[in-house]
Design a protein around this motif. Structure first.
Motif, PDB file in Angstrom:
ATOM      1  N   VAL A  55       4.620   7.811  -1.739  1.00  0.00           N
ATOM      2  CA  VAL A  55       5.641   6.849  -1.322  1.00  0.00           C
ATOM      3  C   VAL A  55       5.823   5.877  -2.469  1.00  0.00           C
ATOM      4  O   VAL A  55       4.865   5.240  -2.915  1.00  0.00           O
ATOM      5  CB  VAL A  55       5.237   6.110  -0.033  1.00  0.00           C
ATOM      6  N   VAL A  56       7.042   5.801  -2.966  1.00  0.00           N
ATOM      7  CA  VAL A  56       7.344   4.980  -4.135  1.00  0.00           C
ATOM      8  C   VAL A  56       8.653   4.238  -3.907  1.00  0.00           C
ATOM      9  O   VAL A  56       9.421   4.563  -2.999  1.00  0.00           O
ATOM     10  CB  VAL A  56       7.473   5.844  -5.417  1.00  0.00           C
ATOM     11  N   GLN A  57       8.891   3.252  -4.752  1.00  0.00           N
ATOM     12  CA  GLN A  57      10.186   2.584  -4.718  1.00  0.00           C
ATOM     13  C   GLN A  57      11.237   3.510  -5.296  1.00  0.00           C
ATOM     14  O   GLN A  57      11.004   4.181  -6.299  1.00  0.00           O
ATOM     15  CB  GLN A  57      10.151   1.277  -5.513  1.00  0.00           C
ATOM     16  N   GLN A  58      12.385   3.586  -4.650  1.00  0.00           N
ATOM     17  CA  GLN A  58      13.444   4.476  -5.116  1.00  0.00           C
ATOM     18  C   GLN A  58      13.847   4.144  -6.545  1.00  0.00           C
ATOM     19  O   GLN A  58      14.031   2.982  -6.904  1.00  0.00           O
ATOM     20  CB  GLN A  58      14.666   4.363  -4.210  1.00  0.00           C
ATOM     21  N   ASN A  98      13.426  -0.472  -0.650  1.00  0.00           N
ATOM     22  CA  ASN A  98      13.991   0.847  -0.970  1.00  0.00           C
ATOM     23  C   ASN A  98      12.909   1.898  -1.203  1.00  0.00           C
ATOM     24  O   ASN A  98      13.006   2.715  -2.118  1.00  0.00           O
ATOM     25  CB  ASN A  98      14.906   0.761  -2.198  1.00  0.00           C
ATOM     26  N   SER A  99      11.879   1.887  -0.362  1.00  0.00           N
ATOM     27  CA  SER A  99      10.834   2.891  -0.499  1.00  0.00           C
ATOM     28  C   SER A  99      11.355   4.264  -0.082  1.00  0.00           C
ATOM     29  O   SER A  99      12.291   4.386   0.715  1.00  0.00           O
ATOM     30  CB  SER A  99       9.621   2.530   0.356  1.00  0.00           C
ATOM     31  N   GLN A 100      10.732   5.295  -0.628  1.00  0.00           N
ATOM     32  CA  GLN A 100      11.066   6.649  -0.233  1.00  0.00           C
ATOM     33  C   GLN A 100       9.810   7.512  -0.254  1.00  0.00           C
ATOM     34  O   GLN A 100       8.908   7.307  -1.064  1.00  0.00           O
ATOM     35  CB  GLN A 100      12.141   7.253  -1.141  1.00  0.00           C
ATOM     36  N   ALA A 130       0.856  -1.186   0.000  1.00  0.00           N
ATOM     37  CA  ALA A 130       0.000   0.000   0.000  1.00  0.00           C
ATOM     38  C   ALA A 130       0.885   1.227   0.000  1.00  0.00           C
ATOM     39  O   ALA A 130       1.665   1.442   0.907  1.00  0.00           O
ATOM     40  CB  ALA A 130      -0.897  -0.029   1.234  1.00  0.00           C
ATOM     41  N   GLN A 131       0.786   2.021  -1.037  1.00  0.00           N
ATOM     42  CA  GLN A 131       1.591   3.212  -1.180  1.00  0.00           C
ATOM     43  C   GLN A 131       0.697   4.438  -1.078  1.00  0.00           C
ATOM     44  O   GLN A 131      -0.522   4.346  -1.062  1.00  0.00           O
ATOM     45  CB  GLN A 131       2.314   3.191  -2.527  1.00  0.00           C
ATOM     46  N   ILE A 132       1.314   5.615  -1.001  1.00  0.00           N
ATOM     47  CA  ILE A 132       0.575   6.863  -0.919  1.00  0.00           C
ATOM     48  C   ILE A 132       0.739   7.630  -2.219  1.00  0.00           C
ATOM     49  O   ILE A 132       1.840   7.764  -2.737  1.00  0.00           O
ATOM     50  CB  ILE A 132       1.094   7.743   0.233  1.00  0.00           C
TER      51      ILE A 132
END
Length: 281
Positions: free
Chosen positions: A195-198, A99-101, A24-26
């Protein structure tokens, strides 16, 4: 019986991979009908009980919005001499990938340092409003948040310390201590949170075939990007941060001016505005 067993095996495999498919991302631009946002999950607004007249809300002032029609804002307020206000805007719970950011755009409204501090805090606790469980991962003062106080700037906060599958709440926390009777502190504006994968930086930049007017540029792709951006500038010039799409690796650039020395920079494009850092020359 075989059919039932196979169904159980398939279900078991699906349940093992489901957490990795269901991160679950934003993606939040605060454009919804309500604030704080309620879909796809509930954001909440909290404070420390000081200066409760003003809380996190939305602004539709076009001069204070990064994209779209709305942004989130924490306004300034007179909280009385010697008092400290702490205001929280907290995301729904997310499940991070590898590696989320956290990436978001932010700005202020006043020049100089008026005393505010800005923090990103995260919690792995199951309760969204358990403020004691939140740990700081990044902070800024009014002088370090933006290069120019009233121009939106993207901030990138690494969440790589939290392994894939970790469930997090993310909080935007503004604090201000008012030393005397006059109102202090600035406003904090936030827009386009995600919020996504780098998107991993390219490395090992190379130059291949050169003609009087073209050059073949190449690099090592360290992630999943399938397109890039390249900026080529004269060797004595500074980069602008504005490149041209490079759909292939290597990529031929031109026309160049014969007898001129150049340098180049490249960044990976992972889609939906998710770029790596510029690397080079």
């Amino acid at each position: 019986e075989i059919f039932i067993t196979m169904k159980k095996i398939i279900l078991g495999i699906f349940m093992m991979i489901f957490p990795f498919l269901g991160f679950a991302q934003i993606t939040e631009g605060f454009e919804g009908a309500t604030f704080p946002p309620t879909t796809p999950g509930n954001w909440i607004v909290l404070d420390n009980g000081v200066g409760t007249t003003v809380s996190w809300t939305e602004t539709t002032d076009p001069t204070r919005v990064n994209t779209g029609l709305k942004a989130a804002i924490m306004d300034r307020e007179n909280v009385g001499a010697g008092n400290t206000s702490i205001d929280w805007l907290i995301s729904p719970q997310i499940t991070v990938g590898a590696n989320s950011q956290l990436r978001f755009f932010t700005r202020q409204t006043l020049t100089g340092n008026n005393g505010s501090t800005y923090e990103i805090r995260v919690s792995t606790n199951a309760t969204q409003n358990n403020l004691a469980a939140y740990a700081p991962v990044q902070n800024w003062t009014e002088t370090t948040l933006n290069a120019t106080f009233n121009i939106y700037e993207e901030k990138i906060v690494s969440l790589a310390a939290y392994p894939a599958g970790t469930q997090l709440y993310i909080a935007f926390v503004k604090s201000n201590t008012q030393p005397a009777g006059a109102t202090t502190g600035d406003r904090w504006l936030i827009d386009d949170v995600k919020v996504v994968q780098q998107c991993l930086d390219p490395t090992i930049l190379t130059v291949g075939a050169i003609t009087p007017t073209t050059a073949s540029l190449g690099w090592t792709n360290n992630g999943t990007a399938t397109s890039w951006e390249v900026e080529v500038v004269p060797a004595a010039s500074a980069p602008t941060g504005v490149g041209v799409p490079a759909p292939t690796n290597p990529f031929v650039v031109g026309p160049l001016i014969p007898g001129t020395a150049y340098k180049y920079y490249v960044r990976a494009n992972c889609g939906s505005g998710n770029f790596s850092q510029w690397v080079g020359p």
